[in-house]
Write a protein that holds these residues in place. Structure first.
Motif, PDB file in Angstrom:
ATOM      1  N   GLU A   1       0.834  -1.213   0.000  1.00 55.29           N
ATOM      2  CA  GLU A   1       0.000   0.000   0.000  1.00 55.29           C
ATOM      3  C   GLU A   1       0.866   1.260   0.000  1.00 55.29           C
ATOM      4  O   GLU A   1       0.532   2.246  -0.662  1.00 55.29           O
ATOM      5  CB  GLU A   1      -0.951   0.011   1.209  1.00 55.29           C
ATOM      6  CG  GLU A   1      -2.004  -1.111   1.201  1.00 55.29           C
ATOM      7  CD  GLU A   1      -3.004  -1.030   0.033  1.00 55.29           C
ATOM      8  OE1 GLU A   1      -3.215   0.092  -0.494  1.00 55.29           O
ATOM      9  OE2 GLU A   1      -3.542  -2.086  -0.347  1.00 55.29           O
TER      10      GLU A   1
ATOM     11  N   LYS B   1       1.537   2.171  -3.373  1.00 51.33           N
ATOM     12  CA  LYS B   1       0.316   2.338  -4.180  1.00 51.33           C
ATOM     13  C   LYS B   1      -0.024   1.069  -4.973  1.00 51.33           C
ATOM     14  O   LYS B   1      -0.490   1.121  -6.101  1.00 51.33           O
ATOM     15  CB  LYS B   1       0.447   3.542  -5.137  1.00 51.33           C
ATOM     16  CG  LYS B   1       0.958   4.824  -4.477  1.00 51.33           C
ATOM     17  CD  LYS B   1      -0.086   5.891  -4.504  1.00 51.33           C
ATOM     18  CE  LYS B   1       0.183   7.136  -3.691  1.00 51.33           C
ATOM     19  NZ  LYS B   1       1.348   7.253  -2.846  1.00 51.33           N
TER      20      LYS B   1
ATOM     21  N   ASP C   1      -2.375  -2.328  -4.873  1.00 55.95           N
ATOM     22  CA  ASP C   1      -3.588  -2.841  -4.238  1.00 55.95           C
ATOM     23  C   ASP C   1      -3.303  -4.204  -3.584  1.00 55.95           C
ATOM     24  O   ASP C   1      -3.105  -5.197  -4.282  1.00 55.95           O
ATOM     25  CB  ASP C   1      -4.692  -2.961  -5.305  1.00 55.95           C
ATOM     26  CG  ASP C   1      -6.010  -3.430  -4.700  1.00 55.95           C
ATOM     27  OD1 ASP C   1      -6.029  -3.798  -3.504  1.00 55.95           O
ATOM     28  OD2 ASP C   1      -7.020  -3.427  -5.430  1.00 55.95           O
TER      29      ASP C   1
ATOM     30  N   ASP D   1      -5.244  -6.114  -1.960  1.00 56.13           N
ATOM     31  CA  ASP D   1      -6.307  -7.125  -2.096  1.00 56.13           C
ATOM     32  C   ASP D   1      -6.133  -7.889  -3.397  1.00 56.13           C
ATOM     33  O   ASP D   1      -6.513  -9.055  -3.503  1.00 56.13           O
ATOM     34  CB  ASP D   1      -7.685  -6.456  -2.074  1.00 56.13           C
ATOM     35  CG  ASP D   1      -8.021  -5.922  -0.688  1.00 56.13           C
ATOM     36  OD1 ASP D   1      -7.618  -6.577   0.297  1.00 56.13           O
ATOM     37  OD2 ASP D   1      -8.655  -4.850  -0.601  1.00 56.13           O
ATOM     38  N   LYS D   2      -5.539  -7.233  -4.379  1.00 56.45           N
ATOM     39  CA  LYS D   2      -5.386  -7.861  -5.694  1.00 56.45           C
ATOM     40  C   LYS D   2      -4.016  -8.555  -5.832  1.00 56.45           C
ATOM     41  O   LYS D   2      -3.907  -9.628  -6.419  1.00 56.45           O
ATOM     42  CB  LYS D   2      -5.525  -6.773  -6.769  1.00 56.45           C
ATOM     43  CG  LYS D   2      -5.620  -7.308  -8.181  1.00 56.45           C
ATOM     44  CD  LYS D   2      -5.983  -6.199  -9.180  1.00 56.45           C
ATOM     45  CE  LYS D   2      -5.899  -6.743 -10.598  1.00 56.45           C
ATOM     46  NZ  LYS D   2      -5.647  -5.682 -11.581  1.00 56.45           N
TER      47      LYS D   2
END
Ligand code: 2NL
Length: 338
Positions: free
Chosen positions: A289, A292, A294, A296-297
Motif C-alpha cells: 500500500e 500504491k 492494491d 487485495d489484488k
C-alpha cells in the motif's frame, strides 16, 4: 661536364637498396676518396672565367648525389622493417590480466541463478532517504535499526542515510507502478558496526522481489529450493524457521544442511549441521500500500541474503576485512577462480 652527366645517369639507374649496396654507393660517390670529392678537386684546373659556371654544376651534382643516397637509405630501412628480419610470429609482450573480486564472483553466481528463473537485475542509490530505506518498508519509528548506533546518517541532511539493505531499490521498482515485478537487487549496504574478522561496516547483499496476482508462500519455497539446488547441489536439505521482519508477514529464515560436512557437524555450521543462508517472507500489505499497490489484488514474496559470508566459506577465507584491503597478493589468488 660531360663526365658529370655520365655519373648522373649512373646514379639515377642505381637501384639496389640492401644495406651493403647502399654503403657501397656512399663510399663510391660521397666518401673521402669518392667521386664527388674528386670532381671538387678539379676546380683548381678550371679557368677563372668559368669557375662560377662549373661551381654551380658541381654543387647541383653534389646535392643530387646526396638526395639519391638519402632515398636509397630510407628505402633500405623501410625494407628492413617490413621484411623478413622481424619475426611477426613471435608472441607479443604480455598484458597483465586482473582478476574478478571474490565478492563479485559470488554475486554473479547468485544473480545468474535467479536470472534463469526470469528475475531482472535492478540497481539503486547507496545514499538514500528515510522513506525508501525505512518508512516505506513498514519499519516503525522506534525500530533499533533506525538508531544512530546502527545506521550512518548524512550530516547535511538528517533525512539522508547510507542504505542498510538493498530493499530501497525494490521500493523504487514498486513505485514505478508497473506490475508484475520480478527483480533481484544486488549491491553494497552499510551498518554502523565494529569492524572485525567476522563483520564489517559495509558489505553486500542480494535481495529478491516477486509481485503478481496469486503469488503464494509455495512459490517462495519453490524459488528458493531451485536456488539452493543450483548453488549447493542436489543433495543439500533445506529447512524453514519462523522469523520476524517488519516488511514481511509471515517471515522465515532458511537454513541448508551444511555443505561443508554434509550435516555431520563442523566448524562452519558450529556443529549444528545447518547453515543459515537467507531471510524471506510474504511482502507485508502495508509495504504494498505504501507503494500504491492494491494489496487485495496483489501479493508477493521477498528474500534477502548476504554475499560475503558464502564467499568466505567457498574460498576458505578467514577474515572479512581482506575483501576491502585491496592487497594484490590476496586478489591475485582469484585469477582463475569462478
Ligand atoms: C536478511 C533478510 C529480507 C526482505 C529482505 C523485502 C523487501 C521489500 C519488501 C519486503 Cl521491498 N521484503 N526484503 C524480506 C525478507 C528478508 O532479508 O537476512 N537479509 C540479509
Amino acid at each position: 661536364m660531360q663526365q658529370i652527366e655520365e655519373y648522373k645517369k649512373e646514379i639515377t639507374a642505381y637501384s639496389s637498396t640492401d644495406e651493403k649496396s647502399v654503403e657501397e654507393f656512399r663510399i663510391k660517390y660521397l666518401g673521402t676518396k669518392g667521386i664527388v670529392k674528386a670532381i671538387m678537386g678539379e676546380m683548381k684546373n678550371v679557368p677563372n672565367d668559368r669557375k662560377k659556371e662549373f661551381g654551380q654544376v658541381l654543387n647541383e651534382f653534389k646535392t643530387f648525389t646526396e638526395q639519391k643516397f638519402e632515398s636509397l637509405k630510407s628505402q633500405a630501412t623501410d625494407h628492413q622493417q617490413s621484411g623478413s628480419e622481424i619475426d611477426l610470429t613471435l608472441p607479443g609482450d604480455p598484458v597483465p590480466l586482473g582478476s574478478r573480486h571474490p565478492v563479485t564472483l559470488m554475486k554473479n553466481r547468485i544473480i545468474s541463478i535467479y536470472q534463469r528463473l526470469g528475475f531482472a537485475v535492478a540497481e539503486g542509490p547507496e545514499i538514500e532517504d528515510d522513506w525508501h530505506n525505512f518508512t516505506a518498508l513498514n519499519l516503525p519509528e522506534h525500530h533499533p535499526a533506525r538508531d544512530m548506533q546502527d545506521t550512518f546518517y548524512i550530516q547535511q541532511n538528517p533525512d539522508w542515510l547510507l542504505r542498510t539493505h538493498t530493499s530501497n531499490t525494490q521500493i523504487r521498482e514498486m513505485e514505478k507502478g508497473k506490475l508484475p515485478i520480478r527483480v533481484i537487487c544486488p549491491g553494497r549496504v552499510y551498518r554502523n558496526e565494529t569492524v572485525s574478522a567476522r563483520s564489517h561496516c559495509f558489505f553486500h547483499q542480494v535481495e529478491g522481489l516477486y509481485i503478481d496476482e496469486n503469488v503464494s508462500f509455495a512459490d517462495l519455497k519453490q524459488t528458493l529450493y531451485f536456488f539452493v539446488k543450483e548453488m549447493y547441489g542436489e543433495d543439500v536439505k533445506v529447512r524453514f524457521r519462523p522469523s520476524y521482519f517488519p516488511f514481511t508477514e509471515p517471515s522465515a529464515e532458511m537454513d541448508v544442511s551444511c555443505f561443508i560436512c554434509g550435516g555431520k557437524g563442523c566448524r562452519i555450521c558450529k556443529y549444528s549441521g545447518w547453515v543459515e543462508i537467507l531471510g524471506c517472507g510474504m511482502v507485508h500489505p502495508n509495504v504494498l500500500e505504501n507503494c500504491k499497490i492494491d494489496s487485495d489484488k496483489y501479493t508477493g514474496f521477498a528474500f534477502g541474503m548476504g554475499i560475503e559470508r558464502p564467499a568466505l566459506i567457498k574460498y576458505d577465507i578467514n577474515d572479512i576485512r581482506l575483501f576491502s584491503e585491496n592487497d594484490v597478493r590476496f586478489l591475485r589468488q582469484f585469477t582463475s577462480a569462478v
